[in-house]
Design a protein around this motif. Structure first.
Motif, PDB file in Angstrom:
ATOM      1  N   LEU A   1      -7.021   5.766 -12.679  1.00  0.00           N
ATOM      2  CA  LEU A   1      -7.759   4.514 -12.530  1.00  0.00           C
ATOM      3  C   LEU A   1      -9.262   4.726 -12.577  1.00  0.00           C
TER       4      LEU A   1
ATOM      5  N   THR B   1      -2.157   7.242 -11.132  1.00  0.00           N
ATOM      6  CA  THR B   1      -2.814   7.835  -9.966  1.00  0.00           C
ATOM      7  C   THR B   1      -4.240   7.308  -9.836  1.00  0.00           C
ATOM      8  N   ASP B   2      -4.863   7.626  -8.704  1.00  0.00           N
ATOM      9  CA  ASP B   2      -6.249   7.220  -8.523  1.00  0.00           C
ATOM     10  C   ASP B   2      -7.151   7.865  -9.565  1.00  0.00           C
ATOM     11  N   GLN B   3      -6.817   9.098  -9.978  1.00  0.00           N
ATOM     12  CA  GLN B   3      -7.608   9.769 -11.001  1.00  0.00           C
ATOM     13  C   GLN B   3      -7.552   9.000 -12.320  1.00  0.00           C
TER      14      GLN B   3
ATOM     15  N   GLN C   1       0.850  -1.187   0.000  1.00  0.00           N
ATOM     16  CA  GLN C   1       0.000   0.000   0.000  1.00  0.00           C
ATOM     17  C   GLN C   1       0.884   1.235   0.000  1.00  0.00           C
TER      18      GLN C   1
ATOM     19  N   ARG D   1      -1.304   6.607  -2.332  1.00  0.00           N
ATOM     20  CA  ARG D   1      -2.540   6.076  -1.743  1.00  0.00           C
ATOM     21  C   ARG D   1      -3.154   4.943  -2.553  1.00  0.00           C
ATOM     22  N   LEU D   2      -2.394   4.322  -3.413  1.00  0.00           N
ATOM     23  CA  LEU D   2      -2.895   3.187  -4.187  1.00  0.00           C
ATOM     24  C   LEU D   2      -2.433   1.884  -3.545  1.00  0.00           C
ATOM     25  N   THR D   3      -3.163   0.809  -3.842  1.00  0.00           N
ATOM     26  CA  THR D   3      -2.813  -0.515  -3.349  1.00  0.00           C
ATOM     27  C   THR D   3      -2.345  -1.372  -4.512  1.00  0.00           C
TER      28      THR D   3
ATOM     29  N   ALA E   1      -7.687   1.500  -6.527  1.00  0.00           N
ATOM     30  CA  ALA E   1      -7.882   2.866  -6.027  1.00  0.00           C
ATOM     31  C   ALA E   1      -9.273   2.985  -5.438  1.00  0.00           C
TER      32      ALA E   1
ATOM     33  N   ARG F   1     -11.684   6.198  -3.968  1.00  0.00           N
ATOM     34  CA  ARG F   1     -11.754   7.644  -3.766  1.00  0.00           C
ATOM     35  C   ARG F   1     -13.162   8.143  -4.029  1.00  0.00           C
TER      36      ARG F   1
END
Length: 625
Positions: A478, A474-476, A459, A525-527, A504, A506
């Motif tokens: 994904l 990034t989460d964006q 993580q 903050r990604l796994t 992700a 969010r």
């Protein structure tokens, strides 16, 4: 006691909460509660309360090792728990600031136990400045609900909008210093933060970035620490919807050049405070809640800002881009009026997301060069005449003025042809399935798969994307299904491999993607789940994780999603691959549907425009009686 008369804390005395245990083991708090119920040998509480017990760190570490849930407590975790246990939540910021300062060779220990200092020094010898960054990021993570952080990508966007020629910058509500530290290349940075501990942390972050600067503690609106300071730029992410901002004491402040802010409009007080610290021609960039653009109580001040040429641009960002509050936000760009001609007659309105940040910056540069220039890029931005804005509402919400992406009637034949091809491809991709008889498959948790070696799990913590180096997902990326656009330095970062699964979570959404290409870094903050292909199929794993999120049903349920607690069917590898292929086609089908939706919208706009203008007509012989 140590040399300063403080009681020395040992590992035997250090305690942890259920939340700390969850963080150490990489699980959710519910998992810790389940362990307490299921395992008779789980350590008994040594303190705290019935609703919030504390446990011996030594006993918890030993139990986790015996259960195979962790191999060993990492050095940084051991140091963190020592710091965490040395004080209460109210003073944790002070302890973290002190520990970070000690690692930087400053100050003397007062709150931080000597054993924690030694552990941190050992960690620093191993990882350099990463030890300091770990402390700052972990503190932000522990207090994420209380601290309003500026996402690093948004901070970088605001810094680039401020421009490369900025020599001095001020952030009067600097928090953890994320915005200030994004202003790379400035000669001096000034900050103020109401909490002394956060002011110290912000200063440390500046030092790590190599930006010369000073941060003072205090309430900027009530007790300005920089009363006579004028700078080239002000950047600020002030508190939102603050009621106790000092209205009664500050009625006669000379800062209210554009009007006394109503008691419910604290953000407009921050806007005018920022303007008061600018040199003529200097820029202020503030991240504000979208409601500030249209609230009736603030229309007089907005009107004055527009008429005098102070408000120059408003850039809308989605709630998903910023997160945390769940509210859409705007970036206001203001310029301190200078004796360089009449106020501009136009204001730039734009809608932006990470994928269009570069384009919006380019347009802003064009507008700065000619503030009377008419710009209209449907779907992205428009320069709006001030006279169009200063009506009864004085609403400066960008979405009201930025039209949809332009489509002409002459485009319809090509759009129709692409749409037909896309529909054919969509039909080919429609997934197939047959009745399964409702059988119940045996399940296994991701944590168990990790324990038996079927996958590795990592993580990523919080870190800033610095815009240099290698592509980072990034989460964006994904959540939007787009290709990675950001870049960051690879030092200390996790390199992804083809076949990795990245997850992700969010804003109430979850995305799990199988990595197909090489050369990507794991974003903050990604796994990362790295399955062993001899035991676990990547598409099978990603597909069932996504399905688990769908079962969660609500944004709050998804927000609590814990990959380790998630379950997937326990199936032979050949069966996994059969499901994995199906999930891969489902993902392709979803991507194709998104493309079709966009093409269909363009086709509708194009043909309707053609009928209205007469450049297109319906085919003859249809619709007649």
């Amino acid at each position: 006691m140590d040399g300063d008369g403080r009681p020395e804390m040992t590992d035997d005395e250090a305690t942890v909460t259920a939340a700390d245990i969850a963080r150490i083991a990489g699980v959710g708090r519910a998992a810790v509660s389940n362990w307490r119920r299921r395992y008779a040998d789980f350590p008994e509480p040594v303190g705290g309360t019935a609703s919030s017990p504390t446990f011996s760190l030594k006993e918890i570490e030993e139990w986790l090792r015996l259960q195979g849930k962790v191999q060993a407590l990492p050095l940084r975790e051991r140091a963190w728990q020592q710091i965490r246990a040395a004080t209460d939540d109210l003073r944790l910021g002070e302890a973290v600031a002190e520990a970070a300062e000690l690692l930087c060779g400053k100050g003397t220990p007062r709150l931080v136990p000597q054993q924690a200092v030694e552990l941190l020094k050992e960690y620093r010898e191993q990882s350099g400045e990463e030890a300091v960054r770990f402390l700052l990021d972990r503190y932000a993570e522990v207090h994420s609900r209380r601290l309003a952080e500026t996402p690093p990508e948004v901070a970088e966007f605001m810094a680039r909008l401020a421009g490369p020629g900025v020599r001095t910058v001020l952030d009067p509500a600097c928090g953890l210093g994320i915005l200030l530290s994004a202003m790379k290349g400035v000669e001096h940075a000034y900050g103020q933060e109401i909490e002394e501990a956060l002011a110290r942390i912000a200063k440390i972050r500046l030092d790590l970035t190599g930006i010369p600067g000073e941060v003072r503690a205090g309430d900027s609106l009530r007790d300005d620490a920089w009363p006579d300071l004028l700078v080239d730029a002000v950047v600020c992410h002030p508190p939102f919807n603050e009621r106790n901002w000092g209205y009664d004491e500050l009625v006669h402040s000379p800062r209210w050049e554009y009007g006394l802010p109503p008691k419910t409009e604290s953000e407009l007080a921050w806007v005018q405070h920022a303007l008061s610290h600018l040199v003529p021609g200097g820029l202020a960039l503030l991240l504000l809640p979208a409601v500030v653009a249209a609230r009736r109580s603030g229309r007089r001040i907005r009107s004055n800002l527009l008429r005098r040429g102070a408000l120059q641009a408003v850039i809308g960002l989605s709630a998903k881009t910023v997160g945390g509050t769940g509210l859409p936000v705007h970036i206001w760009i203001l310029r301190k009026p200078a004796d360089d001609g009449p106020p501009p007659s136009r204001v730039l309105m734009a809608e932006a997301e990470p994928g269009t940040f570069d384009e919006v910056i380019e347009v802003w540069r064009e507008f700065q060069a000619d503030r009377e220039r008419e710009i209209d890029r449907p779907g992205l931005c428009r320069t709006v005449p001030v006279i169009e804005l200063v009506d009864d509402a004085v609403d400066v919400t960008p979405g009201r003025y930025v039209g949809a992406q332009e489509v002409s009637a002459s485009d319809f034949p090509a759009i129709r042809e692409r749409l037909l091809r896309g529909l054919k491809r969509t039909i080919e991709l429609i997934p197939e399935a047959v009745p399964g008889g409702g059988r119940t498959m045996p399940l296994v948790t991701v944590s168990e798969l990790e324990r038996i070696g079927a996958l590795e799990m990592v993580q990523a913590g919080r870190f800033e994307i610095d815009g240099t180096g290698q592509p980072v997902i990034t989460d964006q990326d994904l959540l939007s299904g787009s290709r990675p656009r950001g870049q960051t330095s690879p030092e200390g970062r996790i390199r992804l491999r083809p076949g990795d699964v990245v997850v992700a979570v969010r804003g109430g959404e979850l995305a799990a993607r199988v990595i197909r290409e090489s050369g990507l870094l794991l974003g903050p903050r990604l796994t990362l789940l790295r399955p062993d292909p001899a035991h676990l199929d990547a598409d099978f794993l990603a597909g069932f994780l996504q399905a688990t999120a769908a079962v969660a049903g609500t944004p709050s349920g998804i927000g609590r999603f814990d990959p380790r607690r998630s379950q997937v069917p326990r199936l032979p590898l050949e069966e996994q691959r059969r499901y994995g292929e199906a999930f891969r086609r489902i993902a392709e089908f979803g991507d194709q549907l998104r493309e079709i939706e966009q093409a269909a919208h363009r086709a509708l706009v194009s043909i309707a425009l053609g009928f209205v203008t007469g450049t297109l007509t319906p085919p003859p012989g249809r619709g007649s009686a």
